[in-house]
Design a protein around this motif. Structure first.
Motif, PDB file in Angstrom:
ATOM      1  N   ASN A 100      -0.589   1.133   8.203  1.00 54.74           N
ATOM      2  CA  ASN A 100      -0.930   2.137   9.252  1.00 54.74           C
ATOM      3  C   ASN A 100      -0.401   1.566  10.815  1.00 54.74           C
ATOM      4  O   ASN A 100      -0.294   0.642  10.999  1.00 54.74           O
ATOM      5  N   ALA A 101       0.481   2.797  11.175  1.00 53.81           N
ATOM      6  CA  ALA A 101       1.223   2.415  12.210  1.00 53.81           C
ATOM      7  C   ALA A 101       0.720   1.811  13.422  1.00 53.81           C
ATOM      8  O   ALA A 101       1.093   0.979  13.813  1.00 53.81           O
ATOM      9  N   LYS A 102      -0.529   2.460  13.576  1.00 53.83           N
ATOM     10  CA  LYS A 102      -1.331   2.115  14.572  1.00 53.83           C
ATOM     11  C   LYS A 102      -1.711   0.606  14.555  1.00 53.83           C
ATOM     12  O   LYS A 102      -1.611  -0.288  15.655  1.00 53.83           O
ATOM     13  N   ARG A 103      -2.169   0.265  13.449  1.00 53.59           N
ATOM     14  CA  ARG A 103      -2.365  -1.354  13.226  1.00 53.59           C
ATOM     15  C   ARG A 103      -1.273  -2.167  13.260  1.00 53.59           C
ATOM     16  O   ARG A 103      -1.144  -3.428  13.823  1.00 53.59           O
ATOM     17  N   GLU A 124       4.669   8.492   4.810  1.00 55.56           N
ATOM     18  CA  GLU A 124       3.908   7.502   5.421  1.00 55.56           C
ATOM     19  C   GLU A 124       4.745   6.071   5.532  1.00 55.56           C
ATOM     20  O   GLU A 124       4.691   5.323   6.366  1.00 55.56           O
ATOM     21  N   GLU A 133       6.907   6.210   8.606  1.00 56.08           N
ATOM     22  CA  GLU A 133       5.945   6.057   9.926  1.00 56.08           C
ATOM     23  C   GLU A 133       5.832   4.345   9.965  1.00 56.08           C
ATOM     24  O   GLU A 133       5.706   3.879  11.222  1.00 56.08           O
ATOM     25  N   ALA A 134       5.415   3.847   8.949  1.00 59.07           N
ATOM     26  CA  ALA A 134       5.331   2.262   8.876  1.00 59.07           C
ATOM     27  C   ALA A 134       6.471   1.705   9.274  1.00 59.07           C
ATOM     28  O   ALA A 134       6.543   0.620  10.045  1.00 59.07           O
ATOM     29  N   THR A 166      -0.838  -3.962   6.164  1.00 61.82           N
ATOM     30  CA  THR A 166      -1.109  -2.688   6.688  1.00 61.82           C
ATOM     31  C   THR A 166       0.009  -1.775   6.545  1.00 61.82           C
ATOM     32  O   THR A 166       1.122  -2.439   6.970  1.00 61.82           O
ATOM     33  N   ARG A 187       0.738  -1.407   0.023  1.00 67.17           N
ATOM     34  CA  ARG A 187       0.163  -0.094   0.032  1.00 67.17           C
ATOM     35  C   ARG A 187       0.679   1.161  -0.007  1.00 67.17           C
ATOM     36  O   ARG A 187       0.274   2.401  -0.086  1.00 67.17           O
TER      37      ARG A 187
END
Length: 324
Positions: free
Chosen positions: A291-294, A40, A43-44, A289, A23
């Motif tokens: 998304n860092a939180k996930r 992004e 962050e990932a 994913t 992604r």
């Protein structure tokens, strides 16, 4: 003659989880990457490194090459990181255009050209793993072997594997190549349970509805081929995604996942991954994913193991019917 034992990923110090980078880079189009895409990516990567992930999965087609390009820009801004991580990419899928159809291509020239493109986009002199992405019906195994030999000899690729292949397809390629195929990446998750059903349904009428290739899990275990799972989080269906249009079976399984997460003081993501990783085949999930939180929510998966009863409870719930 003594049979050589293929190298295992754990001998290469690979993490039990892999970050899938499909992604990165925005849409699957020709729009250029932006500073936001690179941010992004950072962050990932930070989130992945924080939970012990050191292996990153790409493919030459992901977001039309932009995923690798973004990752390459991230590496450029982090001198020294390249030697601390493992990079895996894939080739063999070719998109259609005005002249040619969407197709798979394991010709020697395409494999070699694909790797050159991968290296250029990533800004690195080598990748650790190259996987052949989807089975090419027109494959000439001699050509694949020749490409692999050249890539290994040149130092462009360290190790090789496949993706979405059956045991027969792996054995055909391996018969012509001196380099072992040490990875097979397949779709496996608590929702995509065909890899379990194939064994459970031996001598059962239900086997006719299962497309997962029989004997593949066993072959990979016998030959020390690392099984990787793509889509292991089942697109978040058990870990927070809306269940409004899902079946009763999925809704009940999501509730069980949540219950187990609460009992074990962890996250639904970690439970879903632990279900895969509890399997004795040593499955290595490739979480998709960025998304860092996930990503951070997956942190317990590498140390969490389910009991036999917990594992079967989730499996039976996902299959929606009792065991035969």
């Amino acid at each position: 003659m003594t049979k050589s034992i293929p190298l295992k990923l754990r001998d290469i110090n690979a993490s039990q989880l892999v970050l899938g980078c499909m992604r990165l880079g925005g849409g699957w189009d020709q729009t250029p990457i932006t500073a936001e895409h690179i941010k992004e990516g950072h962050e990932a990567l930070d989130a992945a490194l924080e939970i012990g992930i050191n292996m990153f999965d790409h493919a030459d087609i992901y977001t039309k090459g932009k995923a690798e390009q973004v990752f390459g820009e991230v590496l450029k801004e982090r001198p020294g990181l390249r030697e601390q991580i493992l990079i895996q990419s894939k080739c063999g899928i070719r998109f259609g255009d005005e002249v040619n159809p969407h197709r798979f291509d394991f010709s020697e020239s395409h494999i070699l050209n694909s790797v050159d493109g991968i290296l250029e986009r990533l800004g690195t002199e080598y990748i650790d793993f190259l996987l052949l992405h989807r089975p090419d019906p027109l494959v000439e195994p001699e050509e694949v072997a020749s490409a692999i030999h050249k890539l290994k000899a040149s130092g462009k690729v360290r190790y090789f594997g496949v993706s979405n292949m059956s045991q027969g397809q792996i054995r055909l390629l391996q018969a012509y190549s001196d380099e072992p195929f040490i990875v097979n990446q397949l779709e496996m998750s608590l929702k995509k349970i065909g890899f379990v059903e194939t064994g459970v349904h031996v001598n059962q009428e239900a086997a006719k509805n299962n497309v997962f290739p029989e004997g593949t899990i066993e072959h990979c275990r016998l030959e020390n081929i690392q099984l990787q799972s793509w889509g292991p989080l089942a697109q978040g269906v058990y870990s927070g995604r809306s269940l409004e249009e899902e079946s009763e079976t999925v809704v009940k399984t999501a509730a069980l996942v949540q219950k187990l997460a609460e009992e074990k003081n962890t996250t639904p993501e970690s439970i879903v991954l632990a279900w895969l990783m509890t399997h004795p085949a040593g499955i290595q999930p490739v979480i998709g994913t960025i998304n860092a939180k996930r990503i951070l929510a997956c942190k317990d998966a590498s140390t969490l193991r389910l009991t036999r009863e917990e594992w079967y409870t989730l499996y039976i719930s996902s299959r929606g019917v009792n065991m035969p």
